[in-house]
Design an enzyme around this catalytic site. Structure first.
Site, PDB file in Angstrom:
ATOM      1  CB  SER A 140     112.008  19.023  35.833  1.00 20.84           C
ATOM      2  OG  SER A 140     112.205  20.377  35.432  1.00 20.84           O
ATOM      3  CE1 TYR A 153     116.855  17.463  33.769  1.00 23.13           C
ATOM      4  CE2 TYR A 153     115.339  19.226  33.165  1.00 23.13           C
ATOM      5  CZ  TYR A 153     115.963  18.466  34.131  1.00 23.13           C
ATOM      6  OH  TYR A 153     115.679  18.684  35.461  1.00 23.13           O
TER       7      TYR A 153
END
Length: 261
Positions: A140, A153
């Site tokens: 990501s 995350y």
């Protein structure tokens, strides 16, 4: 006719994983689909078999559980037809760091980081022996942006990027291609699962557009594919700045700025 290698895809029951399954099926690859939701896997597998005349196996697994991770490792080690691994399974985590439970943080790290390592390690000896194959790790852009405030995350996705770069450095000379894919905000179920407020989300990329762009990068053998980034020269400059620092890391004395009062 040359038989195309099989592809094992984690997190394959929906979103990015299901779209990768659809695209590789259209390319004529047999599939091994891994996810927790068995009924969704069965529905997807049935339609892919019917539409593409390919073999599709399903493996129900919770990739936060050691015994389930081991089950997928065994399949990757034993099934010599599998030559492409798509490490896609992942999750997000809502809330601020100090509010998140230790159990939730631990499960997130296992799924987003540890499982990626273990599955890549399970398949890589076979691929090196054969001198071909590929590992796709879905990361990501959040892994590059601590300012987004998704600390744990983002840290797991930074790990995936570093891991992919390191694996590429080690495995590419041995014939194994490693690609890191860095999506931005994409229209999948991960938002709801993470407890995000759907009314406060940024504009989302269509999942089909994301995967199609990532596969263009795959076909081009890009080490890192960032579908939402308009100007690739910005990434090239980032990489150049990083590489320019390396000689300085070899100094055996502290930099002058630390020696001045």
């Amino acid at each position: 006719m040359q038989i195309k290698p099989s592809v094992l895809i984690t997190g394959a029951s929906s979103g990015i994983g299901a779209t990768y399954a659809n695209r590789f099926a259209k390319r004529g690859h047999s599939l091994v689909l891994v996810a927790r939701n068995k009924s969704r896997l069965e529905t997807l597998a049935s339609s892919l078999r019917q539409e593409n005349d390919i073999n599709v196996d399903i493996l129900q697994a919770d990739l936060t559980q050691p015994e389930d991770i081991a089950k997928i490792e065994t399949r990757l080690q034993a099934d010599r037809k599998i030559e492409i691994l798509v490490n896609n399974a992942g999750a997000g985590l809502a809330g601020n760091f100090e509010q998140q439970s230790l159990d939730d943080i631990t499960q997130l790290i296992i799924l987003n980081s540890l499982t990626v390592v273990r599955l890549a390690r399970a398949i890589s000896p076979r691929l090196v022996e054969k001198g071909s194959g590929a590992i796709i790790n879905v990361g990501s852009v959040v892994g590059l942006v601590p300012e987004f405030g998704q600390t744990v995350y983002g840290a797991t996705k930074a790990f995936v990027l570093y891991l992919s770069q390191g694996l590429s450095f080690e495995l590419l000379p041995k014939g194994v291609y490693v690609q890191a894919v860095l999506p931005a905000a994409t229209r999948t179920e991960i938002w709801e699962r993470a407890g995000a407020d759907l009314n406060n989300l940024p504009p989302l990329m269509d999942v089909g557009e994301l995967v199609d762009a990532a596969l263009v990068g795959f076909d081009r053998k890009e080490a890192i594919s960032i579908p939402p980034l308009p100007d690739i020269s910005q990434w090239d400059s980032y990489q150049a700045a990083r590489l320019a620092m390396i000689p300085g890391f070899a100094n055996n004395h502290a930099a002058k700025r630390y020696l001045e009062g």
